[in-house]
Design a protein around this motif. Structure first.
Motif, PDB file in Angstrom:
ATOM      1  N   CYS A   1       1.503 -14.529 -22.861  1.00 49.12           N
ATOM      2  CA  CYS A   1       1.575 -15.942 -23.128  1.00 49.12           C
ATOM      3  C   CYS A   1       1.340 -16.351 -24.502  1.00 49.12           C
ATOM      4  O   CYS A   1       0.228 -15.741 -24.930  1.00 49.12           O
ATOM      5  N   GLY A   2       1.993 -17.254 -25.075  1.00 48.82           N
ATOM      6  CA  GLY A   2       1.581 -17.497 -26.439  1.00 48.82           C
ATOM      7  C   GLY A   2       2.145 -16.911 -27.720  1.00 48.82           C
ATOM      8  O   GLY A   2       1.553 -16.961 -28.819  1.00 48.82           O
ATOM      9  N   VAL A   3       3.162 -16.323 -27.226  1.00 49.25           N
ATOM     10  CA  VAL A   3       4.007 -15.633 -28.519  1.00 49.25           C
ATOM     11  C   VAL A   3       4.589 -16.816 -29.176  1.00 49.25           C
ATOM     12  O   VAL A   3       5.039 -17.787 -28.612  1.00 49.25           O
ATOM     13  N   ASN A   4       4.899 -16.470 -30.413  1.00 47.99           N
ATOM     14  CA  ASN A   4       5.997 -17.483 -31.236  1.00 47.99           C
ATOM     15  C   ASN A   4       7.426 -17.400 -30.521  1.00 47.99           C
ATOM     16  O   ASN A   4       7.896 -16.486 -30.164  1.00 47.99           O
ATOM     17  N   PRO A   5       7.761 -18.758 -30.146  1.00 52.81           N
ATOM     18  CA  PRO A   5       9.135 -18.554 -29.580  1.00 52.81           C
ATOM     19  C   PRO A   5      10.418 -18.232 -30.677  1.00 52.81           C
ATOM     20  O   PRO A   5      10.340 -18.492 -31.837  1.00 52.81           O
ATOM     21  N   PRO A   6      11.435 -17.695 -30.076  1.00 56.27           N
ATOM     22  CA  PRO A   6      12.420 -17.201 -30.775  1.00 56.27           C
ATOM     23  C   PRO A   6      13.137 -18.397 -31.315  1.00 56.27           C
ATOM     24  O   PRO A   6      13.433 -19.529 -30.587  1.00 56.27           O
ATOM     25  N   GLY A   7      13.894 -18.306 -32.639  1.00 57.56           N
ATOM     26  CA  GLY A   7      14.718 -19.318 -32.872  1.00 57.56           C
ATOM     27  C   GLY A   7      16.008 -19.097 -32.439  1.00 57.56           C
ATOM     28  O   GLY A   7      16.509 -18.184 -31.726  1.00 57.56           O
ATOM     29  N   PRO A   8      17.255 -19.659 -32.910  1.00 60.12           N
ATOM     30  CA  PRO A   8      18.599 -19.356 -32.826  1.00 60.12           C
ATOM     31  C   PRO A   8      18.882 -17.905 -32.773  1.00 60.12           C
ATOM     32  O   PRO A   8      18.363 -17.207 -33.774  1.00 60.12           O
TER      33      PRO A   8
ATOM     34  N   GLY B   1      13.168 -21.564 -26.099  1.00 57.68           N
ATOM     35  CA  GLY B   1      13.401 -23.034 -25.925  1.00 57.68           C
ATOM     36  C   GLY B   1      11.801 -23.439 -25.102  1.00 57.68           C
ATOM     37  O   GLY B   1      11.714 -24.538 -24.600  1.00 57.68           O
ATOM     38  N   ARG B   2      10.910 -22.442 -25.053  1.00 62.84           N
ATOM     39  CA  ARG B   2       9.844 -23.015 -24.273  1.00 62.84           C
ATOM     40  C   ARG B   2       8.445 -22.701 -25.423  1.00 62.84           C
ATOM     41  O   ARG B   2       8.453 -21.773 -26.033  1.00 62.84           O
ATOM     42  N   THR B   3       7.626 -23.793 -25.625  1.00 64.79           N
ATOM     43  CA  THR B   3       6.491 -23.822 -26.656  1.00 64.79           C
ATOM     44  C   THR B   3       5.122 -23.898 -25.757  1.00 64.79           C
ATOM     45  O   THR B   3       5.296 -24.865 -25.267  1.00 64.79           O
ATOM     46  N   PRO B   4       4.379 -22.905 -25.677  1.00 68.48           N
ATOM     47  CA  PRO B   4       4.440 -21.448 -26.176  1.00 68.48           C
ATOM     48  C   PRO B   4       5.401 -20.627 -25.490  1.00 68.48           C
ATOM     49  O   PRO B   4       5.600 -20.852 -24.353  1.00 68.48           O
ATOM     50  N   ALA B   5       5.855 -19.608 -26.321  1.00 67.08           N
ATOM     51  CA  ALA B   5       6.864 -18.650 -25.438  1.00 67.08           C
ATOM     52  C   ALA B   5       6.101 -17.611 -24.740  1.00 67.08           C
ATOM     53  O   ALA B   5       4.849 -17.429 -25.008  1.00 67.08           O
ATOM     54  N   VAL B   6       6.733 -16.842 -23.838  1.00 68.26           N
ATOM     55  CA  VAL B   6       6.202 -15.926 -22.931  1.00 68.26           C
ATOM     56  C   VAL B   6       6.832 -14.862 -23.141  1.00 68.26           C
ATOM     57  O   VAL B   6       8.015 -14.711 -22.810  1.00 68.26           O
ATOM     58  N   GLU B   7       6.475 -13.748 -23.445  1.00 64.20           N
ATOM     59  CA  GLU B   7       6.994 -12.305 -23.487  1.00 64.20           C
ATOM     60  C   GLU B   7       6.575 -11.489 -22.299  1.00 64.20           C
ATOM     61  O   GLU B   7       5.405 -11.381 -22.021  1.00 64.20           O
ATOM     62  N   VAL B   8       7.680 -10.828 -22.073  1.00 59.07           N
ATOM     63  CA  VAL B   8       7.482  -9.815 -20.584  1.00 59.07           C
ATOM     64  C   VAL B   8       7.918  -8.380 -21.054  1.00 59.07           C
ATOM     65  O   VAL B   8       9.133  -8.433 -21.785  1.00 59.07           O
ATOM     66  N   SER B   9       7.472  -7.442 -20.839  1.00 55.59           N
ATOM     67  CA  SER B   9       7.698  -5.924 -21.166  1.00 55.59           C
ATOM     68  C   SER B   9       7.688  -5.346 -19.643  1.00 55.59           C
ATOM     69  O   SER B   9       6.710  -5.617 -19.101  1.00 55.59           O
ATOM     70  N   VAL B  10       8.656  -4.695 -19.526  1.00 51.68           N
ATOM     71  CA  VAL B  10       8.836  -4.178 -18.022  1.00 51.68           C
ATOM     72  C   VAL B  10       9.355  -2.641 -18.156  1.00 51.68           C
ATOM     73  O   VAL B  10      10.205  -2.386 -19.085  1.00 51.68           O
ATOM     74  N   ALA B  11       8.503  -1.748 -17.781  1.00 56.37           N
ATOM     75  CA  ALA B  11       8.995  -0.461 -17.873  1.00 56.37           C
ATOM     76  C   ALA B  11      10.112  -0.062 -16.867  1.00 56.37           C
ATOM     77  O   ALA B  11      10.526  -0.612 -16.049  1.00 56.37           O
ATOM     78  N   ASP B  12      10.967   1.116 -17.648  1.00 53.67           N
ATOM     79  CA  ASP B  12      12.331   1.291 -16.981  1.00 53.67           C
ATOM     80  C   ASP B  12      11.981   1.860 -15.330  1.00 53.67           C
ATOM     81  O   ASP B  12      13.267   1.599 -14.719  1.00 53.67           O
TER      82      ASP B  12
END
Length: 166
Positions: free
Chosen positions: A86-93, A124-135
């Protein structure tokens, strides 16, 4: 002056020093053994929204137990099978693939040289949340549904997918 060995004070000081070194080594070994070693906090991990999210992390996700993590804005399940920042920079367009799960838009991100994981970040959410999921995680839909419910309290101000209704 003593001819043989250390004074009582010297032995006590040496004992305290050894105990401190052992305690420090234990802490370092614990962090090195942590499933988040090498996982960096997001630049906005201290955001109050991330703290509110942390209070709601599920104990189980995709059939895996949550691991003990001591870093703000990070959560890990299944010994690193699922990692949340949590707290990564949100992606732009973006023209990257986007999927909406229960009202939360997630952008798929590619990472060069890491074909064994899927990376998604809220849009579209600030702060952005990044998730990493193993295959190896077979319940990706269930994981994304649970995580979408988790991040819903972070207000959406934009969508990467527009509904095609009239």
């Amino acid at each position: 002056m003593r001819a043989h060995g250390w004074s009582r004070r010297g032995r006590a000081a040496a004992g305290v020093a050894v105990a401190g070194l052992l305690a420090g080594a234990g802490l370092v070994a614990g962090e090195l053994d942590s499933p988040v070693f090498g996982l960096a906090q997001g630049p906005r991990a201290g955001d109050p929204a991330c703290a509110r999210l942390a209070d709601r992390y599920p104990d189980r996700l995709g059939g895996a137990d949550r691991d003990r993590v001591t870093f703000a804005g990070l959560a890990v399940w299944g010994h690193g099978e699922v990692e949340l920042r949590c707290g990564v920079n949100p992606p732009g367009p973006t023209t990257d693939a986007c999927v909406s799960v229960d009202g939360v838009d997630w952008v798929w991100r590619e990472r060069a040289g890491d074909g064994a994981r899927k990376y998604l970040v809220t849009f579209g959410r600030t702060p952005a949340v990044e998730v990493s999921v193993a295959d190896s995680v077979t319940a990706l839909d269930a994981v994304l549904l649970d995580l979408s419910h988790l991040v819903t309290p972070i207000a959406a101000h934009a969508k990467c997918l527009r509904s095609s209704g009239g």
